[in-house]
Write an enzyme that holds these catalytic residues in place. Sequence first.
Site, PDB file in Angstrom:
ATOM      1  N   HIS A 231       9.893   4.629  13.374  1.00  0.00           N
ATOM      2  CA  HIS A 231      10.515   6.078  12.725  1.00  0.00           C
ATOM      3  C   HIS A 231      11.927   5.994  12.340  1.00  0.00           C
ATOM      4  O   HIS A 231      12.252   6.366  11.228  1.00  0.00           O
ATOM      5  CB  HIS A 231      10.282   7.074  13.700  1.00  0.00           C
TER       6      HIS A 231
ATOM      7  N   ARG B 286       2.569  14.498  -1.280  1.00  0.00           N
ATOM      8  CA  ARG B 286       1.376  14.120  -0.588  1.00  0.00           C
ATOM      9  C   ARG B 286       1.390  15.636   0.457  1.00  0.00           C
ATOM     10  O   ARG B 286       2.524  15.830   1.083  1.00  0.00           O
ATOM     11  CB  ARG B 286       1.744  13.092   0.250  1.00  0.00           C
TER      12      ARG B 286
ATOM     13  N   GLU C  57      -5.567   4.363   2.423  1.00  0.00           N
ATOM     14  CA  GLU C  57      -4.800   4.029   3.609  1.00  0.00           C
ATOM     15  C   GLU C  57      -5.607   3.329   5.010  1.00  0.00           C
ATOM     16  O   GLU C  57      -4.931   3.363   5.723  1.00  0.00           O
ATOM     17  CB  GLU C  57      -3.848   4.835   3.687  1.00  0.00           C
TER      18      GLU C  57
ATOM     19  N   GLY D 111      -1.264   3.260   0.610  1.00  0.00           N
ATOM     20  CA  GLY D 111      -0.488   3.647   1.746  1.00  0.00           C
ATOM     21  C   GLY D 111      -0.513   2.494   2.769  1.00  0.00           C
ATOM     22  O   GLY D 111      -1.293   2.368   3.453  1.00  0.00           O
ATOM     23  N   THR D 112       0.140   1.408   2.308  1.00  0.00           N
ATOM     24  CA  THR D 112       0.066   0.126   2.997  1.00  0.00           C
ATOM     25  C   THR D 112       0.660   0.087   4.311  1.00  0.00           C
ATOM     26  O   THR D 112       0.091  -0.723   5.236  1.00  0.00           O
ATOM     27  CB  THR D 112       0.521  -0.937   2.311  1.00  0.00           C
TER      28      THR D 112
ATOM     29  N   ASP E 294      -0.242   2.464   6.921  1.00  0.00           N
ATOM     30  CA  ASP E 294      -1.222   2.572   7.618  1.00  0.00           C
ATOM     31  C   ASP E 294      -2.484   1.627   7.278  1.00  0.00           C
ATOM     32  O   ASP E 294      -3.331   1.358   8.233  1.00  0.00           O
ATOM     33  CB  ASP E 294      -1.681   4.199   7.334  1.00  0.00           C
TER      34      ASP E 294
ATOM     35  N   CYS F 139       2.890   2.990  -2.036  1.00  0.00           N
ATOM     36  CA  CYS F 139       4.005   3.864  -1.583  1.00  0.00           C
ATOM     37  C   CYS F 139       4.390   3.657  -0.111  1.00  0.00           C
ATOM     38  O   CYS F 139       5.053   4.240   0.618  1.00  0.00           O
ATOM     39  CB  CYS F 139       3.631   5.391  -1.747  1.00  0.00           C
TER      40      CYS F 139
END
Lengths: 621, 621
Positions: B126, B333, B461, B482-483, B485, B547
Amino acid sequence: MLQTRHGKRTAQAYVKIAHDMVKAKLMTPEHAVRSGDPQALDQLLAPIFDSVDEKAAEASSLLTTGLPAGPGAASGIIALTAKKAEELAASGQKAVLCRIETSPEDLRGMIAAEGILTARGGVSSHAALVARQMGKVCVAGAGEISIDYTTSTLSCSGRTLREGDFIAINGTTGKVYGRKVKTSDSELKQVLISKTMKPQDSELFQAYDFVMKLADKFRTLGLRTNADQPDQAANAIAFGAEGIGLCRTEHMFFEGDRIDSVREMILFAEDYAKYRAEAAEARDDAARQSSLKGQYSQAIEHFTGALSTLLPIQQKDFEGLFETMAGRPVTIRLLDPPLHEFLPQAGPQTEALSKKLGVSYERIEALGHSLHEFNPMLGHRGCRLGIVYPEITEMQSRAIVRAALAVAKKTGKKVLPEVMIPLVGFVAELKLQLEIVNRVFAEEFAKAKTKLPYLVGTMIEIPRAAITAHEIAAEAEFFSFGTNDLTQTTLGMSRDDSGKFLPPYQKLGIVKANPFATIDQSGVGELMKIAVKGGEAVRPGIKLGICGEHGGDPTTIEFCHQIGLTYVSCSPFRVPVARLAAAQAALKYPSAAAPAAGKAKAGSAPTSAKSAKSAKAVAAR
Amino acid sequence: MLQTRHGKRTAQAYVKIAHDMVKAKLMTPEHAVRSGDPQALDQLLAPIFDSVDEKAAEASSLLTTGLPAGPGAASGIIALTAKKAEELAASGQKAVLCRIETSPEDLRGMIAAEGILTARGGVSSHAALVARQMGKVCVAGAGEISIDYTTSTLSCSGRTLREGDFIAINGTTGKVYGRKVKTSDSELKQVLISKTMKPQDSELFQAYDFVMKLADKFRTLGLRTNADQPDQAANAIAFGAEGIGLCRTEHMFFEGDRIDSVREMILFAEDYAKYRAEAAEARDDAARQSSLKGQYSQAIEHFTGALSTLLPIQQKDFEGLFETMAGRPVTIRLLDPPLHEFLPQAGPQTEALSKKLGVSYERIEALGHSLHEFNPMLGHRGCRLGIVYPEITEMQSRAIVRAALAVAKKTGKKVLPEVMIPLVGFVAELKLQLEIVNRVFAEEFAKAKTKLPYLVGTMIEIPRAAITAHEIAAEAEFFSFGTNDLTQTTLGMSRDDSGKFLPPYQKLGIVKANPFATIDQSGVGELMKIAVKGGEAVRPGIKLGICGEHGGDPTTIEFCHQIGLTYVSCSPFRVPVARLAAAQAALKYPSAAAPAAGKAKAGSAPTSAKSAKSAKAVAAR
């Protein structure tokens, strides 16, 4: 005879009618096999409630209804801990283990209990999974029940029961009763498992046996079972299993005192790995080697000591399985779960371990923190353990080959070990693990001056493995689809956390069936097809199995037949279900059987030959 | 000029040489574009340490070396909590936020701090993710550092620092110093962001700008940015972004007081859903409807009240973004993370919320337990939230369309919202969410007596979405990979938990690059190709973006160009990197550009037309 009640009697009526009408030539064997509901065969094995007493209980003492997670009926004394369940069983009393949720540490209590009730978790939670494997009655995720371990109470619908009170659960309907309800073993179980009834005295058994043998004539899929213990394996054989498709070695890690050695191994694994890396770097520098030995003496002593303790214990486990399986193939999966699952709970358990190993409480606690994972499903587990700690793979491999050699020598029978590497995503992972397994087997063969055939293969349980199956098949002698994990990763859906959204998803028609019970054909199924194609292209005739919970689901079995798998493997008590479902699939899709498929395949001899060519020859046998 | 030091000066040397030699016709523009290292452009934006002072610090005060997770240099006062970092910033002091790990709750502290240091977590944790998005200096996973929140100390290598002491981190090298080190803004940042230097005064800026414009001549991939706030978006535009590829609405949920409304919404969501279901069942039974309203009055009041409070706040957020983007497309999103991420910490935070909402402490605590997940990555998140709580999707859709209408009216400029539904695995999920979005947009268009073009699309994703892309494309007007995930699920590998095994995996050569930094082409990449093929087959010319964090990685950008994506989206401070990398990819694979690709595409007007046919027309514009 046709006037039967729906419900518990359907399966019994089916086998009796099929038996009578085929014998009287009023029905063809094909028709007899086609006309049964495989799923319903569960009922033949489930313990049952006395229907009058259950009705009375429903009127007066119904507490709630949870998820029917392991069919049958169980009545006994509430045990809120595994230990209590064991104590009750030891004193000859029936226990129902009631937990907020279960974990591997509860295993012995689950074995000891008549039934398992959980307040949390779905039909594929730990409790449900283990219960089905044991053929244990289970009601899971009874969310209205609140269990308080500190006051030893279980409350629901305004009633509060205490540990020691009676409770009864119906794992077929999910109903939970706040009192004792009369139960008995099913007739089939009395014949096949407890052997308290002779086959010739049971018309039901004879009808069942007749239908199963009819089914076997049509079935082309092999049939295996998921079992870790000799008694489970023996049950599965009684039901018709032709081999073990999944032995989860970690279940063995919890028995008796050995868990402490497992914990000792885990406690010093990281330090030992550091030692190994530094020693490798130091190479021929004798002084440095000796100083490293001093620096890491504690880690070396504990880690290698724990492995030495575990080796003969694991060997004994495998010997028991090999003996019971008497020449049938046994697929053994190397250590799979994340290591933190083996750690003791904080408090007295940790204190006891601290004293026993002479390691501070804080150090054990710190290890727990350091092993904590955000998403353990996707964490440091499977072959990732064997890669980082190759000594564990080595120990397990040695235990397997020694056990195989010992049983072959003792019984004079064939022993067919198939070593399965879990969670492979990259062919390089498999290659590294395979080198260890093959080296250890060769060492032990040389020592014993004999050898025996064995296979090394892999689970296909993450999407990358399916997508790169053509690479992986160059090294893997068999594939076994781990569809529990493959479903979780392909759908991005945690089995244990899906309880909040899967019910609305089913209601809204987003998913037709629970994807953890019946395979999701357009998603997970497509990946399986890609893997089958990739595997067959590189290693024609490669042995292909499935060992997820789906292996006992009739719809999934039909799909497995269609895509050309060699065998399905399921919980022992699902074997009759799978047996009939596989026969029906073969009748429905006669041309879909795998090129070299056939019942013989599941039971066919593996080989130590390592080329794709000879693997094909084996599969074709 | 050719005698430059490696390291910080390489990128500066590159743009200056390229500029001078192309201007002097000593080098072709192609060669100038090809010869740069895109990755190194990061250095042009990173704040820098005074090299003499850093050397002195290294000699005297080096504490440890962590993972270089956000390039640049930061020096300031240790803040062990987000609150402390905010306080220091508010009083005009520079803070370095030092946490064991960060969570979304730390966002404001992260914004306030000069740099972020964590003891736990990888380059995609994060902290690292958010830091890169903000262009914030970050050293992550400095495992030797031990932070004790109770004593407010940070210890490492035998030294103990207190909150309030100075610390300095080098996010380019990972080094951590136990004292203040002199820093300054990079020259490019002074021109483009802080505007403390005029473009004409900076030779470096002119060279950079020249090279970027050269690159744009060759680039066919569109360029977008991941940004949630107007200032981030403005930075990205300054660097060359042509649109927003990912606005994470949940980041907006944490600002100011609104988090309490979010929590109120969450606290009553489940009860409200029960009410909705029961009311739907009761249909026209007025008496029952009224009794349900009474029974659930608290849930209705709080849940709908919280949504009403959040609606205008979210609208304002989107207005800010739309205004800043001035006619460029903005992909928004809908809510993605599991709800438990928004709950307050136990203790004072929970007490305050309890008082504010008039809800018992125990109820908030119980919600935390009930929302706990074993594998939150695979849990109740993404569109699974919008399916179970459609009111949230409705509120967010309404905020988006109202904001779009308001900004279009105010500025007279185009507004191009693209609503993105996260975590879709089944086309039916998308369909249900799409119905809500389209209904709300139609309602607001009717009310405003005007309309504007918009798109509704989905993230790809999870593997199932890629595999069933041909089904999903029937409903989705665009795909965005969503690469992050997709990598986690395809590899069965948790980004945050991979620190224990990815380093040995890289050492052993199992993976060549960190799969969370550079796309795994044979696994994740194959799924992307399947999705591109499936999408193109059903909706030719479908807009395809990426993204994930990979969108700013040169090797991944080359792959995205090869498989025919329309655009890449990356953190604002990665835009120059992506700009050069995309140009190099186009020069290397001139024929691989998407059929209808071109820079214009990323900035092209979306449309409200809902057929595949008109979507093609749009993409071809």
